[in-house]
Design a protein around this motif. Structure first.
Motif, PDB file in Angstrom:
ATOM      1  N   ARG A  37       5.741   6.909  11.440  1.00 48.69           N
ATOM      2  CA  ARG A  37       5.501   5.380  11.791  1.00 48.69           C
ATOM      3  C   ARG A  37       4.115   5.201  11.319  1.00 48.69           C
ATOM      4  NH1 ARG A  37       7.808   6.463  16.984  1.00 48.69           N
ATOM      5  NH2 ARG A  37       5.904   6.871  18.028  1.00 48.69           N
ATOM      6  N   ASP A  38       3.213   5.955  11.231  1.00 53.60           N
ATOM      7  CA  ASP A  38       1.672   5.829  10.930  1.00 53.60           C
ATOM      8  C   ASP A  38       1.745   5.585   9.342  1.00 53.60           C
ATOM      9  OD1 ASP A  38       0.767   6.303  13.515  1.00 53.60           O
ATOM     10  OD2 ASP A  38       0.021   8.297  13.011  1.00 53.60           O
ATOM     11  N   MET A  39       2.526   6.336   8.621  1.00 54.70           N
ATOM     12  CA  MET A  39       2.690   6.211   7.194  1.00 54.70           C
ATOM     13  C   MET A  39       3.104   4.616   6.828  1.00 54.70           C
ATOM     14  SD  MET A  39       1.750   8.760   5.298  1.00 54.70           S
ATOM     15  CE  MET A  39       2.683   8.407   3.752  1.00 54.70           C
ATOM     16  N   GLU A  40       4.090   4.011   7.574  1.00 53.70           N
ATOM     17  CA  GLU A  40       4.575   2.573   7.560  1.00 53.70           C
ATOM     18  C   GLU A  40       3.513   1.719   7.903  1.00 53.70           C
ATOM     19  OE1 GLU A  40       7.861   2.259  10.112  1.00 53.70           O
ATOM     20  OE2 GLU A  40       9.183   3.794   8.617  1.00 53.70           O
ATOM     21  N   ALA A  41       2.658   2.141   8.891  1.00 61.32           N
ATOM     22  CA  ALA A  41       1.498   1.085   9.245  1.00 61.32           C
ATOM     23  C   ALA A  41       0.340   1.112   8.275  1.00 61.32           C
ATOM     24  CB  ALA A  41       0.962   1.724  10.690  1.00 61.32           C
ATOM     25  N   LEU A  42       0.090   2.291   7.476  1.00 62.54           N
ATOM     26  CA  LEU A  42      -1.065   2.421   6.417  1.00 62.54           C
ATOM     27  C   LEU A  42      -0.451   1.559   5.431  1.00 62.54           C
ATOM     28  CD1 LEU A  42      -1.904   6.273   6.792  1.00 62.54           C
ATOM     29  CD2 LEU A  42      -3.503   4.279   7.102  1.00 62.54           C
ATOM     30  N   SER A  43       0.918   1.595   5.161  1.00 58.38           N
ATOM     31  CA  SER A  43       1.421   0.856   4.051  1.00 58.38           C
ATOM     32  C   SER A  43       1.421  -0.388   4.190  1.00 58.38           C
ATOM     33  CB  SER A  43       2.880   1.507   3.609  1.00 58.38           C
ATOM     34  OG  SER A  43       3.456   0.718   2.511  1.00 58.38           O
ATOM     35  N   ALA A  44       1.833  -0.754   5.233  1.00 54.35           N
ATOM     36  CA  ALA A  44       1.551  -2.515   5.613  1.00 54.35           C
ATOM     37  C   ALA A  44       0.212  -2.784   5.549  1.00 54.35           C
ATOM     38  CB  ALA A  44       2.346  -2.670   7.179  1.00 54.35           C
ATOM     39  N   ALA A  45      -0.786  -2.004   5.816  1.00 55.28           N
ATOM     40  CA  ALA A  45      -2.079  -2.497   5.949  1.00 55.28           C
ATOM     41  C   ALA A  45      -2.908  -2.396   4.366  1.00 55.28           C
ATOM     42  CB  ALA A  45      -3.060  -1.570   6.710  1.00 55.28           C
ATOM     43  N   GLY A  46      -1.787  -2.167   3.335  1.00 56.91           N
ATOM     44  CA  GLY A  46      -2.358  -2.212   2.068  1.00 56.91           C
ATOM     45  C   GLY A  46      -2.645  -0.872   1.649  1.00 56.91           C
ATOM     46  N   VAL A  47      -2.710   0.289   2.292  1.00 60.90           N
ATOM     47  CA  VAL A  47      -3.182   1.575   1.787  1.00 60.90           C
ATOM     48  C   VAL A  47      -2.022   2.317   0.892  1.00 60.90           C
ATOM     49  CG1 VAL A  47      -3.704   3.762   2.378  1.00 60.90           C
ATOM     50  CG2 VAL A  47      -4.493   1.949   3.901  1.00 60.90           C
ATOM     51  N   PRO A  48      -2.330   2.754  -0.531  1.00 58.65           N
ATOM     52  CA  PRO A  48      -1.066   2.942  -1.283  1.00 58.65           C
ATOM     53  C   PRO A  48      -0.687   4.543  -0.776  1.00 58.65           C
ATOM     54  CG  PRO A  48      -3.482   3.411  -2.185  1.00 58.65           C
ATOM     55  CD  PRO A  48      -3.682   2.564  -0.925  1.00 58.65           C
ATOM     56  N   VAL A  49       0.144   4.481   0.224  1.00 56.24           N
ATOM     57  CA  VAL A  49       0.634   5.662   0.639  1.00 56.24           C
ATOM     58  C   VAL A  49       2.374   5.663   0.512  1.00 56.24           C
ATOM     59  CG1 VAL A  49      -1.077   6.605   2.113  1.00 56.24           C
ATOM     60  CG2 VAL A  49       0.741   5.021   3.071  1.00 56.24           C
ATOM     61  N   TYR A  50       2.911   6.506   0.392  1.00 54.21           N
ATOM     62  CA  TYR A  50       4.511   6.423   0.179  1.00 54.21           C
ATOM     63  C   TYR A  50       4.903   7.933   0.638  1.00 54.21           C
ATOM     64  CZ  TYR A  50       3.544   8.226  -4.478  1.00 54.21           C
ATOM     65  OH  TYR A  50       3.296   9.063  -5.651  1.00 54.21           O
ATOM     66  N   THR A  51       6.255   8.001   0.756  1.00 51.86           N
ATOM     67  CA  THR A  51       6.778   9.071   1.026  1.00 51.86           C
ATOM     68  C   THR A  51       8.124   9.487   0.003  1.00 51.86           C
ATOM     69  OG1 THR A  51       8.529   8.037   2.539  1.00 51.86           O
ATOM     70  CG2 THR A  51       6.609   9.045   3.490  1.00 51.86           C
ATOM     71  N   GLU A  52       8.081  10.670  -0.367  1.00 52.78           N
ATOM     72  CA  GLU A  52       9.214  11.094  -1.343  1.00 52.78           C
ATOM     73  C   GLU A  52      10.168  12.061  -0.532  1.00 52.78           C
ATOM     74  OE1 GLU A  52       6.827  12.910  -4.506  1.00 52.78           O
ATOM     75  OE2 GLU A  52       6.612  11.192  -5.556  1.00 52.78           O
ATOM     76  N   ARG A  53      11.374  11.932  -0.775  1.00 51.40           N
ATOM     77  CA  ARG A  53      12.460  12.409  -0.261  1.00 51.40           C
ATOM     78  C   ARG A  53      12.910  13.798  -1.171  1.00 51.40           C
ATOM     79  NH1 ARG A  53      14.719  10.134   4.014  1.00 51.40           N
ATOM     80  NH2 ARG A  53      14.156   7.906   4.370  1.00 51.40           N
ATOM     81  N   GLY A  54      13.395  14.654  -0.628  1.00 53.63           N
ATOM     82  CA  GLY A  54      13.991  15.849  -1.402  1.00 53.63           C
ATOM     83  C   GLY A  54      13.178  17.268  -1.150  1.00 53.63           C
TER      84      GLY A  54
END
Length: 333
Positions: A37-54
């Motif tokens: 949820r925190d990663m989603e919030a950071l991304s929505a705020a414009g911080v260039p974070v993302y998740t990679e699966r696998g």
């Protein structure tokens, strides 16, 4: 607070190219669901974070991104500026200019209110690390030792040990530096054995080209405590003393004796029936220190307990009288 946790995620991802949600959760002591949820919030705020699966996936921050530390709380800002007030510590390490420059850069990112409160606290705090009645130690070797510790280089020392008759030369692997009650110590290994070296006794230091040997799992705090405990156990036995003190000298006796007392001990007043002189209990960590301090007050202090220390002081005082009596006769002739 969630804002603090979001900033911690950014800082962690700056230091590590990729961390799994589980690793982040363990470091932040939250659930993996909270991390996502925190990663989603950071991304929505414009911080260039993302998740990679696998199998080799994880949480990633776009390389080159840096967090704005203006997210500091008032208490965090004050803590940083209060620590920066320890100018003597950074000066001894050869880092005073660098600290002032860093704090200037940091303050430029803070809101004006936070900056004003933090600087007000810094201006209102003075840290004096010297013991009472003690001279400042000479620590000119400290900047070179700091460099050696950071770059993990072996060093050659010319060291005036407290027990050796003359300075000795040692080539050591530096592990770290410890500041303890205004005194600096180098923790280093000599021929694989960890030792402590008082920096004020280092007369010369040469940083060598070869790399220092340093255990991969070294915990400097734990190693220092082990060395310190070993030194304390090797010291002569301490002694519990009860003295009667001339009233107008009682406060001075307490102040002078305090640095010599056992760890955590303070001078304590004890009942003194039918005696106008106060009785004070003192627990000295070294018996010889008790003799030196108490004899220094002459007739203003009388040892009541223990009897063997009282007898020892009488012997020492008698010997001193004999020496100075002979000296006085010689001067008259």
């Amino acid at each position: 607070m969630r804002a603090d946790r979001l900033l911690q995620i950014i800082l962690l991802l700056q230091r590590h190219p990729r961390l799994s949600a589980r690793e982040l959760a363990e470091r932040l002591e939250v659930s993996t669901r909270t991390v996502m949820r925190d990663m989603e919030a950071l991304s929505a705020a414009g911080v260039p974070v993302y998740t990679e699966r696998g199998r080799n996936g994880g949480c990633v921050l776009l390389p080159g991104y840096r967090a704005d530390v203006s997210g500091l709380t008032p208490r965090e800002a004050q803590a940083l500026f209060a620590w920066s007030g320890r100018a003597s510590l950074s000066e001894e390490l050869g880092l005073r200019d660098a600290l002032q420059s860093a704090m200037g850069k940091l303050s430029s990112t803070l809101p004006l209110q936070l900056q004003g409160d933090a600087e007000a606290l810094s201006d209102a705090i003075v840290v004096d690390r010297r013991r009472w009645f003690a001279e400042a130690e000479e620590v000119g070797a400290l900047p070179a030792l700091r460099k050696a510790v950071v770059t993990r280089r072996r060093v050659s020392l010319r060291y005036a040990s407290a027990t050796a008759g003359r300075p000795v030369r040692r080539t050591v692997d530096p592990w770290g530096l410890v500041e303890q009650a205004g005194r600096w110590y180098l923790v280093a290994a000599h021929r694989g054995v960890a030792r402590m070296y008082r920096v004020s006794r280092i007369q010369q230091v040469d940083v060598r080209a070869e790399s220092a040997v340093r255990p991969a799992d070294l915990d400097l705090q734990e190693e220092w405590q082990r060395l310190r405990s070993g030194l304390e156990r090797s010291l002569p036995a301490g002694v519990d003393v009860v003295v009667r003190v001339r009233p107008e000298r009682a406060e001075l006796v307490r102040r002078v004796a305090t640095p010599m007392l056992a760890k955590g001990e303070q001078a304590r007043d004890v009942p003194a029936p039918e005696d106008v002189w106060p009785h004070v209990a003192l627990r000295f960590r070294v018996r010889e220190a008790a003799c030196g301090v108490l004899l220094g007050f002459g007739g203003d202090v009388e040892v009541l307990q223990p009897p063997d220390l009282r007898a020892e002081l009488l012997r020492l005082a008698t010997a001193a009288v004999e020496v100075y009596s002979r000296e006085r006769v010689a001067v008259k002739r």
